[in-house]
Write an enzyme that holds these catalytic residues in place. Structure first.
Site, mmCIF file in Angstrom:
data_model
loop_
_atom_site.group_PDB
_atom_site.id
_atom_site.type_symbol
_atom_site.label_atom_id
_atom_site.label_comp_id
_atom_site.label_asym_id
_atom_site.label_seq_id
_atom_site.Cartn_x
_atom_site.Cartn_y
_atom_site.Cartn_z
ATOM 1 N N ASP A 41 -21.558 36.274 -50.692
ATOM 2 C CA ASP A 41 -22.670 35.388 -51.015
ATOM 3 C C ASP A 41 -23.493 35.178 -49.754
ATOM 4 O OD1 ASP A 41 -24.148 33.716 -52.702
ATOM 5 O OD2 ASP A 41 -22.348 32.788 -53.523
ATOM 6 N N HIS A 101 -32.406 35.980 -48.812
ATOM 7 C CA HIS A 101 -31.470 34.958 -49.287
ATOM 8 C C HIS A 101 -30.055 35.478 -49.494
ATOM 9 C CE1 HIS A 101 -34.336 31.612 -50.144
ATOM 10 N NE2 HIS A 101 -35.197 32.609 -50.106
#
Ligand code: ADQ
Length: 514
Positions: A363, A154
């Site tokens: 991110d 992720h």
């Protein structure tokens, strides 16, 4: 086939079947319900009980295990969050390696493999999530498990140059070869991982498949999305509800404009730098003082890790200093709120804000950027300012893309966003909405599972989402007209089509608890 999902934390839905999770957890739960399944992982409890507890909800079994204090310290706080998290976010200076932590990390993965393998059936397809569990497939293979096993990462995958600073990184990277499919958020992450496997472990690769010894692993990008329609409906609904924080915000802000930031309190999210950029914006544009405020929502996470406690202190300090320097007796430029809100309240805040300020230093994807877009009023949308270092920037090129390290650039983007004419805001919104709608969370889950189960060749399954539909027609906006006062919540998408919503207001905040 039965689906087996493994993640660091497992949240069991409550008995009243009220959803207690964000979009990803809901989508995984739906996939489990579709195939019948098992969700295995840490209960979140630290204690002495070491037995796996099973709970049945419909055709899904939730199997959870506790961690001992030592395991939590070494596996979770130590190697996962003090070593892997920072290095994967390119923060070498914050990376702390302890051999004992690494041993604890391997130990928990070994124990999970032992406990899980006892529950597996021959037709199970296993889907493992995130950096806490990288070596889990290798441990399962060691126990003779031959099922198809996939992994989804992720968070970002850094360059080989960066990752080699982590002791034992080559050993760790090599364990990924035990998977049949490794999913990453973006194409650059795929390139970095393939490069790591080739240069650090001697694998052979054509860029999409990696051969190491006898095993072949597919490595593909599957950009994660949100349940766009469900979130849009929440945003519409929040406007109609009487006692929402949104209404209170509207009353306290009056005519003032709102810039919003929403993040877990994490140094990767660039919160302190964002506050500074907002201060810079007010200094560069004194005419904006008193006319706009920044609301930063940032619930603390991982407070037991010192860097997070320090960030908590720093964000208070910087907000306090800027408010003291720039505020007026009747106007506070920055509000920092450190609590989790319900999804409806959050959707309402996004919709009220003229600017969504999403400026992480790094991110994997960043779902807040997508939620902000989904929540906008199509007839009078806000503007997304997005860091080029968020995975979401690969898809959301119609946002104002900024370098979060450049305070002046972010400050100018805030100014540009606030001054942007409505026609331009609508043009950008329609393109952004099309992009997120075509790669939502259900698309993501299905594509990944298709690739893992082999019902579609991995390359084909991971291709970009179906071409964006024609942007919503201007005329269709009468189904969702400007402003909360004018017919919110018709239950229609910007394109006008009526769709089924899978969302509920669940009061939880994180996609998978990290
Ligand atoms: P996170 O680092 O947790 O996820 P993000 O993708 O932004 O980051 O997801 C955060 C979620 O928490 C969002 O759904 C957001 O709405 C919610 N949230 C944040 N603050 C909240 C608050 N105060 N109240 C309620 N909800 C709140 C990791 C990676 C990301 C990747 C996701 C999914 O770091 O890059 O996008 O996994 O793969």
């Amino acid at each position: 086939m039965r689906l087996v999902v493994v993640s660091n934390r497992v949240t069991i839905p409550d008995r009243h079947e009220k959803a207690t999770a964000g979009g990803l957890a809901v989508a995984l739960r739906e996939a489990l319900e579709k195939h019948g399944g098992l969700w295995f992982g840490w209960s979140g409890v630290v204690g002495a009980a070491r037995q796996v507890r099973e709970m049945q909800r419909g055709n899904v079994t939730y199997a959870v295990t506790d961690l001992s204090e030592a395991e939590r310290e070494s596996y979770y706080l130590g190697f996962s969050n003090r070593a892997l998290w920072p290095i994967m976010h390119y923060r070498l200076g914050l990376t702390e390696f302890q051999r004992d932590d690494y041993m604890g990390y391997l130990g928990v993965n070994r124990r999970f493999a032992r406990e899980l393998s006892a529950m597996l059936r021959p037709d199970d397809v296993i889907w493992i999530h995130d950096y806490h569990l990288i070596p889990l497939a290798a441990e399962l293979r060691r126990r003779g498990v031959t099922n198809r096993i996939g992994y989804f990462h992720h968070i970002p995958w850094p360059s080989a140059d960066t990752l080699t600073a982590l002791p034992f990184s080559a050993t760790l990277v090599r364990t990924l070869a035990a998977y049949d499919l490794v999913g990453m958020q973006t194409a650059p992450d795929v390139r970095n991982l393939v490069d790591c496997l080739v240069t650090m472990c001697g694998a052979v690769s054509d860029g999409r498949r990696v051969r190491l010894g006898v095993r072949e692993t597919a490595v593909q990008a599957f950009p994660i999305g949100i349940d766009v329609e469900a979130f849009r409906r929440l945003a519409s609904a929040s406007v109609r509800q009487a006692a929402t924080p949104l209404r209170a915000t509207r009353e306290s802000l009056g005519e003032r404009k709102l810039v919003i930031g929403v993040d877990r309190l994490d140094y990767s999210k660039g919160i302190v730098q964002r506050l500074e950029a907002f201060g810079q914006f007010l200094r560069s544009h004194p005419d904006e003082r008193g006319r706009v405020g920044l609301l930063q929502i940032a619930p603390p996470s991982r407070s037991a890790v010192p860097e997070y406690a320090e960030l908590d202190r720093m964000s208070d300090e910087v907000a306090g200093r800027l408010n003291a320097q720039l505020g007026e007796f009747d106007w506070t430029p920055i509000r920092v709120v450190k609590k989790a809100y319900s999804r409806t309240a959050l959707a309402g805040f996004y919709r009220r804000a003229q600017v969504g300020l999403v400026t992480p230093m790094r991110d994997g994807m960043n779902l807040v950027a997508k939620e902000y877009v989904a929540a906008q009023n199509p007839a009078d949308p806000g503007v997304l300012v997005l860091s080029r270092f968020a995975g979401a920037a690969q898809q959301l090129s119609e946002a104002l893309i900024v370098n979060p390290y450049d305070t002046h650039e972010v400050a100018e983007a805030i100014r540009t966003a606030l001054a942007m004419p409505k026609s331009e805001r609508i043009r950008r919104f329609e393109l952004l909405y099309g992009a997120i709608e075509n790669s939502g969370i259900h698309w993501w889950t299905q594509r990944y599972l298709d690739a893992l189960t082999g019902s579609r060749a991995p390359d084909e399954a991971a291709e970009l989402p179906p071409k964006a539909k024609a942007p919503p027609k201007r005329g269709s906006r009468k189904t969702d007209p400007a402003g909360p006062e004018r017919g919110e919540g018709t239950g229609r998408a910007p394109g006008g089509a009526r769709k089924r919503s899978a969302a509920s207001d669940d009061g939880s905040h994180l996609t998978l608890v990290r």
